[in-house]
Design an enzyme around this catalytic site. Structure first.
Site, PDB file in Angstrom:
ATOM      1  N   LYS A 210       0.717  -1.226  -0.155  1.00 23.80           N
ATOM      2  CA  LYS A 210       0.008  -0.021  -0.029  1.00 23.80           C
ATOM      3  C   LYS A 210       1.061   1.401   0.033  1.00 23.80           C
ATOM      4  O   LYS A 210       1.762   1.138   0.753  1.00 23.80           O
ATOM      5  CB  LYS A 210      -0.875  -0.108   1.347  1.00 23.80           C
ATOM      6  CG  LYS A 210      -2.060  -1.145   1.218  1.00 23.80           C
ATOM      7  CD  LYS A 210      -2.930  -1.068   2.489  1.00 23.80           C
ATOM      8  CE  LYS A 210      -3.955  -2.172   2.210  1.00 23.80           C
ATOM      9  NZ  LYS A 210      -4.850  -1.768   1.114  1.00 23.80           N
ATOM     10  N   GLU A 244     -12.182  -3.471  11.260  1.00 23.78           N
ATOM     11  CA  GLU A 244     -13.213  -3.934  10.052  1.00 23.78           C
ATOM     12  C   GLU A 244     -14.393  -3.613  10.443  1.00 23.78           C
ATOM     13  O   GLU A 244     -14.992  -4.160  11.765  1.00 23.78           O
ATOM     14  CB  GLU A 244     -12.953  -5.257   9.668  1.00 23.78           C
ATOM     15  CG  GLU A 244     -11.634  -5.542   9.081  1.00 23.78           C
ATOM     16  CD  GLU A 244     -11.356  -6.781   8.608  1.00 23.78           C
ATOM     17  OE1 GLU A 244     -11.446  -7.086   7.169  1.00 23.78           O
ATOM     18  OE2 GLU A 244     -10.921  -7.780   9.094  1.00 23.78           O
ATOM     19  N   HIS A 268       0.369  -8.243   9.544  1.00 22.40           N
ATOM     20  CA  HIS A 268       0.145  -6.917   9.252  1.00 22.40           C
ATOM     21  C   HIS A 268       0.623  -5.769  10.160  1.00 22.40           C
ATOM     22  O   HIS A 268       1.418  -4.825   9.888  1.00 22.40           O
ATOM     23  CB  HIS A 268      -1.353  -6.575   8.700  1.00 22.40           C
ATOM     24  CG  HIS A 268      -1.938  -7.195   7.627  1.00 22.40           C
ATOM     25  ND1 HIS A 268      -1.096  -7.860   6.707  1.00 22.40           N
ATOM     26  CD2 HIS A 268      -3.054  -7.914   7.501  1.00 22.40           C
ATOM     27  CE1 HIS A 268      -1.955  -8.654   5.818  1.00 22.40           C
ATOM     28  NE2 HIS A 268      -3.178  -8.581   6.264  1.00 22.40           N
TER      29      HIS A 268
END
EC number: 1.1.1.49
Length: 515
Positions: A210, A244, A268
């Site tokens: 990203k 989320e 992550h």
């Protein structure tokens, strides 16, 4: 706030090494995609390949071979890719690009234990080398459950597809989880390294692809204004959040028994921590970048009282986005008494000179208040405020927040005077948004990472040493939770997690940010 290529000593590792204004284009090559029917292939890998072709970053003869247990012909596979591209590609669909790309599509039906199928695969690659000019260069993308990694790698080795000729390359790509604990991670590495050289093994952590994550490097090392205060003298604590707003959806078969800590924190969030906390590397090539990340992971220690410095929970039924949603235990295919956590939070310490005494709080969860991933550097309060208590009662700590998703960018929070005749100070935010500062759209993470695989460029891929250190950190926490034997704490869907997570920070005199 920009990172300029004119900054002395700064080189952007994301550009071509010869001329950093030029795009990097892959040479002759192809890819074999195992697991073509899965969501990952259809929603991420196939669209990313098309987007790369559409941007002119793949060679004209690029070939994609699908392998699955389906009675398909080549044109059936092409239809699957076509539908995936039309639905999920980032760039516009162009017929001329599609036709050239589709000419290199092949499909090989078979099971992972099917010797005949793998013999057919080997012949297909040989044919593509001749017909499409792939030059013996092929990447094997294992978009399959981890339990099949070893079987597929053994088949590739048995059928002479891992080391075909000295002037060509063969690479393997695997998705997380990289094992389920330290022992299994080491076993996986043993299996992979017996077939492929270490530099030919690419472990994909899509967060590292990203743009905002990569910008952590630019933010820190291209701007003198941050580095002097990026340490324990000025930083109070760091919060890393991946929240989320959805539940597990159709992932019950994968998720139950894995849980939030294995699924997100081990990879992550610990990778984000390493990028935030690492020292400046000598250069941004793979060995130096990995060396500094590895030092950070090796320096991490756990607090003694895991009962006070960890939290885990399961989402209960409730309301999310104005819709009534079921709890985790009511989800289809979830065991009625499952103890798998959908929320996990941990506190970590880094025992080195830069970060001694600065806690790092990591949290992740499903069915939370909103979808957001961010890194918040929270600074210590000023040692002296020459204002009355009433003037600063709404003033909190300065913070630098790196927004990974959505609305990628950076926010700085600081105190400013409220307009008026009195001295009143209040928090304000200063925002940098990628969408407002750069004309070109950011590529998807999988575009960047797949191109890096084809180029053999490994800086953004964690090596097995990093993976093993991450499991060294997480294993004691997982063992403690298992020994404790308590069920995860229930938390309401649409909220921000279990009360025990809030209590963990309250004991330190802190609170979680509400993104």
């Amino acid at each position: 706030m920009t990172s300029s290529p004119d900054v002395v000593g700064w080189t952007n590792p994301l550009r071509d090494v010869e001329d950093r204004r030029l795009p990097r284009i892959a040479g002759p090559c192809g890819m074999v995609l195992f697991g073509v029917t899965g969501d990952l292939s259809r929603k991420k890998v196939m669209p990313a390949i098309y987007d790369l072709a559409n941007r002119g970053l793949l060679p004209p003869g690029f070939s994609l071979v699908g392998f699955a247990r389906r009675d398909w012909a080549n044109q059936d596979f092409a239809k699957i890719v076509h539908d995936s591209v039309k639905q999920h590609a980032r760039t516009e669909f162009r017929e001329e690009v599609w036709k050239q790309l589709a000419e290199g599509f092949r499909f090989v039906p078979g099971n992972f234990d099917d010797d005949v199928a793998f013999a057919n695969l080997a012949r297909t690659l040989d044919e593509l080398d001749v017909v499409r000019g792939t030059g013996g260069n092929h990447a094997f993308y294992l978009a399959i459950p981890p339990g099949f990694f070893g079987m597929v790698v053994d088949q590739l080795k048995e059928h002479d597809m891992v080391d075909k000729r000295p002037d060509a390359w063969r690479r393997v790509v695997i998705e997380k989880p990289f094992g389920h604990d330290l022992a299994s991670a080491k076993e996986l590495q043993k299996t992979l390294s017996e077939a492929f050289p270490t530099d030919s093994i690419f472990r994909i952590d899509h967060y590292l692809g990203k743009e905002t994550v990569q910008n952590i490097l630019a933010l820190r090392f291209a701007n003198e204004m941050f580095e002097p205060i990026w340490n324990a003298n000025y930083v109070d604590h760091v919060q890393i959040t991946m929240a989320e707003d959805i539940g597990i959806g159709g992932r019950a078969g994968y998720y139950d028994g894995i849980g939030a800590a294995r699924d997100v924190i081990q990879n992550h969030l610990l990778q984000l921590l390493a990028l935030v906390a690492m020292e400046e590397p000598i250069s941004f090539d793979a060995p130096n970048l990995r060396a500094e990340k590895l030092k950070v992971l090796q320096s991490i220690t756990l607090p003694r009282r895991l009962d006070l410095t960890t939290a885990r929970g399961q989402y209960a039924e409730g309301w999310s986005g104005g819709v009534k949603v079921p709890g985790f235990l009511q989800e289809e295919a979830i065991r009625p008494r499952s103890t798998t956590e959908t929320y996990a939070a941990i506190k970590l310490n880094i025992d080195n000179r830069r970060w001694a005494g600065v806690p790092f709080y990591l949290r992740t969860g499903k069915r939370l208040g909103r979808r957001v991933t961010e890194v918040a550097i929270v600074f210590k309060p000023a040692p002296h405020l020459p204002f009355s208590a009433n003037a600063t009662e709404e003033l909190t700590h300065n913070a630098l927040v790196i927004r990974v998703q959505p609305d990628e960018g950076i926010t700085m929070r600081f105190g400013a005077k409220v307009p008026g005749t009195q001295m009143e100070i209040r928090d304000v935010n200063m925002d940098f948004a990628y969408g407002g500062s750069f004309v070109e759209a950011s590529p998807e993470a999988y575009e960047r990472l797949i191109l890096d695989v084809l180029l053999g460029d490994p800086p953004l891929f964690p090596r097995h040493e990093e993976v093993e250190q991450s499991w060294r950190i997480l294993d004691p926490i997982l063992d403690y939770w298992q020994r404790k034997g308590h069920r995860p704490e229930q938390y309401a869907s649409g909220g921000w997690g279990p009360e025990s997570a809030d209590a963990m920070l309250r004991r330190d005199g802190r609170v979680w940010r509400r993104p």
